[in-house]
Design an enzyme around this catalytic site. Sequence first.
Site, PDB file in Angstrom:
ATOM      1  N   GLU A 255      16.845   5.490  -3.578  1.00  0.00           N
ATOM      2  CA  GLU A 255      15.536   6.095  -3.279  1.00  0.00           C
ATOM      3  C   GLU A 255      15.681   7.583  -2.922  1.00  0.00           C
ATOM      4  O   GLU A 255      14.796   8.158  -2.275  1.00  0.00           O
ATOM      5  CB  GLU A 255      14.838   5.343  -2.134  1.00  0.00           C
ATOM      6  CG  GLU A 255      14.534   3.875  -2.407  1.00  0.00           C
ATOM      7  CD  GLU A 255      13.500   3.629  -3.503  1.00  0.00           C
ATOM      8  OE1 GLU A 255      12.966   4.605  -4.070  1.00  0.00           O
ATOM      9  OE2 GLU A 255      13.247   2.446  -3.799  1.00  0.00           O
TER      10      GLU A 255
ATOM     11  N   HIS B 157      12.805   4.517   4.809  1.00  0.00           N
ATOM     12  CA  HIS B 157      12.130   3.554   3.935  1.00  0.00           C
ATOM     13  C   HIS B 157      12.641   2.170   4.313  1.00  0.00           C
ATOM     14  O   HIS B 157      13.846   1.979   4.493  1.00  0.00           O
ATOM     15  CB  HIS B 157      12.421   3.838   2.458  1.00  0.00           C
ATOM     16  CG  HIS B 157      12.168   2.644   1.598  1.00  0.00           C
ATOM     17  ND1 HIS B 157      10.914   2.084   1.488  1.00  0.00           N
ATOM     18  CD2 HIS B 157      12.998   1.860   0.859  1.00  0.00           C
ATOM     19  CE1 HIS B 157      10.994   1.014   0.702  1.00  0.00           C
ATOM     20  NE2 HIS B 157      12.242   0.853   0.312  1.00  0.00           N
TER      21      HIS B 157
ATOM     22  N   HIS C  53      11.575  -2.486   4.597  1.00  0.00           N
ATOM     23  CA  HIS C  53      10.860  -3.641   4.025  1.00  0.00           C
ATOM     24  C   HIS C  53      10.334  -4.571   5.126  1.00  0.00           C
ATOM     25  O   HIS C  53      10.816  -5.702   5.255  1.00  0.00           O
ATOM     26  CB  HIS C  53      11.809  -4.447   3.127  1.00  0.00           C
ATOM     27  CG  HIS C  53      12.378  -3.713   1.961  1.00  0.00           C
ATOM     28  ND1 HIS C  53      13.424  -4.201   1.203  1.00  0.00           N
ATOM     29  CD2 HIS C  53      12.041  -2.524   1.394  1.00  0.00           C
ATOM     30  CE1 HIS C  53      13.715  -3.351   0.230  1.00  0.00           C
ATOM     31  NE2 HIS C  53      12.903  -2.319   0.326  1.00  0.00           N
TER      32      HIS C  53
ATOM     33  N   GLU D 227      -3.445   0.778  19.497  1.00  0.00           N
ATOM     34  CA  GLU D 227      -2.489   1.894  19.554  1.00  0.00           C
ATOM     35  C   GLU D 227      -2.469   2.715  18.259  1.00  0.00           C
ATOM     36  O   GLU D 227      -1.974   3.841  18.250  1.00  0.00           O
ATOM     37  CB  GLU D 227      -1.070   1.350  19.756  1.00  0.00           C
ATOM     38  CG  GLU D 227      -0.748   0.940  21.171  1.00  0.00           C
ATOM     39  CD  GLU D 227      -0.812   2.115  22.126  1.00  0.00           C
ATOM     40  OE1 GLU D 227      -0.004   3.034  21.974  1.00  0.00           O
ATOM     41  OE2 GLU D 227      -1.692   2.106  23.000  1.00  0.00           O
TER      42      GLU D 227
ATOM     43  N   HIS E 175       6.248  -3.881  -1.801  1.00  0.00           N
ATOM     44  CA  HIS E 175       7.628  -3.427  -1.633  1.00  0.00           C
ATOM     45  C   HIS E 175       7.977  -3.039  -0.187  1.00  0.00           C
ATOM     46  O   HIS E 175       8.938  -3.562   0.369  1.00  0.00           O
ATOM     47  CB  HIS E 175       7.885  -2.251  -2.595  1.00  0.00           C
ATOM     48  CG  HIS E 175       9.267  -1.685  -2.534  1.00  0.00           C
ATOM     49  ND1 HIS E 175       9.855  -0.996  -3.562  1.00  0.00           N
ATOM     50  CD2 HIS E 175      10.197  -1.684  -1.551  1.00  0.00           C
ATOM     51  CE1 HIS E 175      11.076  -0.623  -3.233  1.00  0.00           C
ATOM     52  NE2 HIS E 175      11.309  -1.023  -2.010  1.00  0.00           N
TER      53      HIS E 175
HETATM   54  O1  2HA Z   1      17.896   0.526  -1.147  1.00  0.00           O
HETATM   55  O2  2HA Z   1      15.150  -0.488  -0.524  1.00  0.00           O
HETATM   56  O3  2HA Z   1      13.811   0.450  -2.572  1.00  0.00           O
HETATM   57  C1  2HA Z   1      17.225  -0.560  -1.602  1.00  0.00           C
HETATM   58  C2  2HA Z   1      15.774  -0.319  -1.553  1.00  0.00           C
HETATM   59  C3  2HA Z   1      15.136   0.160  -2.771  1.00  0.00           C
HETATM   60 ZN    ZN Z   2      13.001  -0.654  -0.872  1.00  0.00          ZN
END
Ligand code: 2HA
Ligand code: ZN
Length: 267
Positions: free
Chosen positions: A111, A135, A137, A166, A207
């Site tokens: 990414e 980033h 998940h 909040e 995602h």
């Molecule tokens: O690094 O999260 O979006 C793996 C990820 C790709």
């Molecule tokens: Zn990811």
Amino acid sequence: MQKLINEIKKTSGDMARRGWAESNGGNISLRLNEENYAFFNEFQPKSEMIKLPMGMPEIAGERFLVTGTGRFLRNIEVFPEKNIGVIEIDNMGKNWQLLWGYEPVGAPTSELPSHLLSHCRIKAKSDNQSFAFIHTHPNSVIALTYAVANLDTRSLSKLLWQSHAECVVVFPQGIEFLPWVMAGSMDLGIATADAMTKRNLAVWQFHGICGCGRNLDEAFGRIDVAEKAAEICLRVMAAGGVKQTLSDAQLRAIAANFNCPLDETLF
Ligand code: 2HA
Ligand code: ZN
């Protein structure tokens, strides 16, 4: 430098323990501030110059600590030098090379476009005060992108603001909603960076989420609050749906009380 590594260990460990970073999921980048930048002055490059997918003059000469592609965030606490690296952008903003890390061999996160293009924007918008980009998940944020019909930036921001009092304080500019785009692509990088000019959080449909901040704590904290709101929202849906919620007037009153610059276009 050790302080910086300790910070990234703490953040990546927290992300893994929250269940936000399964397998190689999620990635972190930190632009080095003056103090940490100088630490690498005497280091010999460990790689060739590698061309960036587009010119990034805004971050020419900058150095970044970046998690490695295919590496697991949960392993950073144990083997930082294997799972993170430090890259330097050349003085034209056109190439990068490795200065340290990814032992024995490796490369930055897939990414990287989202990370570096976002750093271009957040450096400018923060007057050079923002250094962190994450980033990840988180389950509830992702689940929400399946469970709610016709999401867009307005409806997502409003829904999360109303799900936890909040939220207007932590992300008064709302959360950008980005419809599904291929992971790791330049298109996703450009869309994410554009979002970061206006907001500090962007959700990637089906995602995950991205967040920026002055430091890792601030970026992590923003994502944490959004994830908590998403979890509350899903629990309310599972408990039969909303019976009452925060009104527009109440949201505005909270933002005003804490002096937060609410994005009125999202109402
Ligand atoms: O690094 O999260 O979006 C793996 C990820 C790709
Ligand atoms: Zn990811």
